[in-house]
Write a protein that holds these residues in place. Sequence first.
Motif, PDB file in Angstrom:
ATOM      1  N   ALA A 100      -5.249  24.903  14.090  1.00 38.20           N
ATOM      2  CA  ALA A 100      -4.697  24.670  15.425  1.00 38.20           C
ATOM      3  C   ALA A 100      -3.989  23.326  15.536  1.00 38.20           C
ATOM      4  N   LEU A 101      -4.107  22.476  14.529  1.00 36.57           N
ATOM      5  CA  LEU A 101      -3.440  21.174  14.568  1.00 36.57           C
ATOM      6  C   LEU A 101      -1.927  21.343  14.493  1.00 36.57           C
ATOM      7  N   THR A 102      -1.221  20.615  15.333  1.00 35.31           N
ATOM      8  CA  THR A 102       0.244  20.648  15.289  1.00 35.31           C
ATOM      9  C   THR A 102       0.759  19.857  14.095  1.00 35.31           C
ATOM     10  N   ALA A 103       0.103  18.747  13.793  1.00 32.93           N
ATOM     11  CA  ALA A 103       0.501  17.912  12.661  1.00 32.93           C
ATOM     12  C   ALA A 103      -0.644  16.986  12.293  1.00 32.93           C
ATOM     13  N   VAL A 104      -0.618  16.510  11.061  1.00 36.34           N
ATOM     14  CA  VAL A 104      -1.586  15.518  10.580  1.00 36.34           C
ATOM     15  C   VAL A 104      -0.805  14.329  10.041  1.00 36.34           C
ATOM     16  N   GLY A 105      -1.060  13.150  10.607  1.00 35.24           N
ATOM     17  CA  GLY A 105      -0.464  11.926  10.089  1.00 35.24           C
ATOM     18  C   GLY A 105      -1.428  11.256   9.126  1.00 35.24           C
ATOM     19  N   VAL A 106      -0.904  10.680   8.059  1.00 35.61           N
ATOM     20  CA  VAL A 106      -1.745  10.080   7.023  1.00 35.61           C
ATOM     21  C   VAL A 106      -1.219   8.700   6.671  1.00 35.61           C
ATOM     22  N   GLY A 107      -2.104   7.711   6.673  1.00 32.64           N
ATOM     23  CA  GLY A 107      -1.739   6.362   6.275  1.00 32.64           C
ATOM     24  C   GLY A 107      -2.453   5.969   5.009  1.00 32.64           C
ATOM     25  N   THR A 108      -1.697   5.505   4.021  1.00 35.33           N
ATOM     26  CA  THR A 108      -2.289   5.109   2.745  1.00 35.33           C
ATOM     27  C   THR A 108      -1.565   3.895   2.188  1.00 35.33           C
ATOM     28  N   THR A 109      -2.276   3.110   1.398  1.00 34.54           N
ATOM     29  CA  THR A 109      -1.652   1.990   0.724  1.00 34.54           C
ATOM     30  C   THR A 109      -0.660   2.500  -0.324  1.00 34.54           C
ATOM     31  N   GLY A 110       0.343   1.688  -0.600  1.00 33.00           N
ATOM     32  CA  GLY A 110       1.291   2.025  -1.656  1.00 33.00           C
ATOM     33  C   GLY A 110       2.683   2.316  -1.135  1.00 33.00           C
ATOM     34  N   VAL A 111       3.611   2.492  -2.066  1.00 28.78           N
ATOM     35  CA  VAL A 111       4.988   2.870  -1.738  1.00 28.78           C
ATOM     36  C   VAL A 111       5.038   4.391  -1.634  1.00 28.78           C
ATOM     37  N   ILE A 112       5.521   4.890  -0.505  1.00 36.07           N
ATOM     38  CA  ILE A 112       5.551   6.330  -0.239  1.00 36.07           C
ATOM     39  C   ILE A 112       7.004   6.788  -0.134  1.00 36.07           C
ATOM     40  N   ASP A 113       7.388   7.791  -0.911  1.00 32.49           N
ATOM     41  CA  ASP A 113       8.777   8.262  -0.852  1.00 32.49           C
ATOM     42  C   ASP A 113       8.968   9.266   0.280  1.00 32.49           C
ATOM     43  N   GLY A 114      10.182   9.796   0.401  1.00 28.74           N
ATOM     44  CA  GLY A 114      10.524  10.694   1.493  1.00 28.74           C
ATOM     45  C   GLY A 114       9.785  12.010   1.481  1.00 28.74           C
ATOM     46  N   GLU A 115       9.213  12.391   0.345  1.00 30.30           N
ATOM     47  CA  GLU A 115       8.440  13.636   0.243  1.00 30.30           C
ATOM     48  C   GLU A 115       6.939  13.389   0.385  1.00 30.30           C
ATOM     49  N   GLY A 116       6.567  12.159   0.713  1.00 29.93           N
ATOM     50  CA  GLY A 116       5.151  11.867   0.879  1.00 29.93           C
ATOM     51  C   GLY A 116       4.402  11.714  -0.424  1.00 29.93           C
ATOM     52  N   ARG A 117       5.111  11.321  -1.479  1.00 29.71           N
ATOM     53  CA  ARG A 117       4.483  11.088  -2.778  1.00 29.71           C
ATOM     54  C   ARG A 117       4.202   9.600  -2.939  1.00 29.71           C
ATOM     55  N   VAL A 118       3.062   9.263  -3.526  1.00 34.77           N
ATOM     56  CA  VAL A 118       2.723   7.863  -3.765  1.00 34.77           C
ATOM     57  C   VAL A 118       3.478   7.400  -5.012  1.00 34.77           C
ATOM     58  N   VAL A 119       4.528   6.631  -4.795  1.00 34.95           N
ATOM     59  CA  VAL A 119       5.337   6.152  -5.916  1.00 34.95           C
ATOM     60  C   VAL A 119       4.565   5.112  -6.719  1.00 34.95           C
ATOM     61  N   LYS A 120       3.860   4.234  -5.991  1.00 33.59           N
ATOM     62  CA  LYS A 120       3.082   3.207  -6.685  1.00 33.59           C
ATOM     63  C   LYS A 120       1.961   2.732  -5.786  1.00 33.59           C
ATOM     64  N   SER A 121       0.774   2.568  -6.354  1.00 29.33           N
ATOM     65  CA  SER A 121      -0.351   1.985  -5.639  1.00 29.33           C
ATOM     66  C   SER A 121      -1.131   1.110  -6.602  1.00 29.33           C
ATOM     67  N   VAL A 122      -1.348  -0.146  -6.213  1.00 25.54           N
ATOM     68  CA  VAL A 122      -2.121  -1.051  -7.061  1.00 25.54           C
ATOM     69  C   VAL A 122      -3.532  -1.222  -6.520  1.00 25.54           C
ATOM     70  N   VAL A 123      -3.853  -0.549  -5.420  1.00 24.61           N
ATOM     71  CA  VAL A 123      -5.163  -0.705  -4.787  1.00 24.61           C
ATOM     72  C   VAL A 123      -6.091   0.450  -5.123  1.00 24.61           C
ATOM     73  N   LEU A 124      -5.597   1.686  -5.036  1.00 28.64           N
ATOM     74  CA  LEU A 124      -6.439   2.859  -5.263  1.00 28.64           C
ATOM     75  C   LEU A 124      -6.303   3.357  -6.693  1.00 28.64           C
ATOM     76  N   ALA A 125      -7.415   3.579  -7.336  1.00 29.06           N
ATOM     77  CA  ALA A 125      -7.416   4.102  -8.704  1.00 29.06           C
ATOM     78  C   ALA A 125      -6.874   5.527  -8.718  1.00 29.06           C
ATOM     79  N   ASP A 126      -6.082   5.852  -9.733  1.00 30.15           N
ATOM     80  CA  ASP A 126      -5.623   7.229  -9.939  1.00 30.15           C
ATOM     81  C   ASP A 126      -4.802   7.734  -8.746  1.00 30.15           C
ATOM     82  N   TRP A 127      -4.061   6.839  -8.085  1.00 35.07           N
ATOM     83  CA  TRP A 127      -3.328   7.230  -6.870  1.00 35.07           C
ATOM     84  C   TRP A 127      -1.824   7.252  -7.088  1.00 35.07           C
ATOM     85  N   THR A 128      -1.300   6.426  -7.995  1.00 34.96           N
ATOM     86  CA  THR A 128       0.129   6.414  -8.273  1.00 34.96           C
ATOM     87  C   THR A 128       0.582   7.786  -8.782  1.00 34.96           C
TER      88      THR A 128
END
Length: 379
Positions: free
Chosen positions: A145-173
């Motif tokens: 029933a959710l219209t949308a889910v917003g997500v905030g994460t550390t790192g560089v995020i591209d236009g498709e919502g992919r984590v380009v680079k993260s130096v904080v979270l392991a296995d996240w890049t």
Amino acid sequence: MPRESGDASFLRRLNQVAVLRALHATESATLAELARATRVSRATAEAIMETLLREGQVEEFAPSATEGLRGRPARRFAFRGAVGHVAGVGIGAARLTVMVADLRGRIVAREQVSVPTDLSSAGRLDAIGTLVEQACAAAGIAVAALTAVGVGTTGVIDGEGRVVKSVVLADWTGVPLQAELARRLAVPVLVENDMRLAVLAEHWRGAARGRTDVMYLHTGSRIGLGLLLGGAPYRGSHAAAGELGGHPNSRWRTFQHVMDYAMAVDPGELRAPSQAALFALDRAREGDAGAARVVESFARSLAEALVTLVTPLDPELLVVGGSLAQAGEQLTEPIRVYLGEVCLYPPEVVVSELGADAVCLGAVRHALNEAERLLFASA
């Protein structure tokens, strides 16, 4: 029977959207007030309102007993926030937070869980999915029933919502975060950098309400920056605006003051940079003059790093957030003084009003922006 022309149908839809938008922008309104606000006739406003009532997008107030004594009261209506819901997700190294809000922005459920800092990307994604389900259950709605889910994460995020680079979270890049969560939740997902969402939240419900050009400085286990320019979060040409470089373990040189102090005073305890800063802040509050000098040096180092951005961008406000912001004026006053010394137009410096909730609330606002775009679409 004559068929309604496409032009007439489109015009009716435009008027309906205008009335709904006007009602959404205020607590409540009468038909006469809506007609004036949208420049339609009262009869048109009334016909539109009957449609919106049937669709469940608005609700009518029952007149109070006092109003009844003064004759027939004007009908009064309000946008019905419960017509839809969104979720916001804040992804931290050791904590995940989910909030569910109705389309009025009222938070109706909140769930939080601690996770290992070295949790795998698959484990973190699964934990997020489970937490969203729990928050929706607490709100009494299905995830679908959710219209949308917003997500905030550390790192560089591209236009498709992919984590380009993260130096904080392991296995996240490299994690296709938007696609992975959309697959798990089966609803639209929008992913953004956490610092941009933090400054968006401060603009929505925090210290930056009514401001258009704002810097958000995150001080904690890492140093981060969010920029709001012209009332909108600034992403930059590579979606890397605000990234202050890769500093593994947050060993940015500005922490050297507090780390040296903590090691000298209590050499038996090995502290992370943010822990050393909190240690010095606590000692300064207790009256330790040496700690007070170190804290001032730490704050001025932050200001020195900021001045190269403050000068060309000319923000009206600097909001200091993150775990170290609990120090309040201990941290903000030296920053304020230094910027006042070197900037032609120094910004006002304040502490975040949202604390640890800033990223998740920003994710809620990000999802609400998408929900409102869909709600007010003309076609």
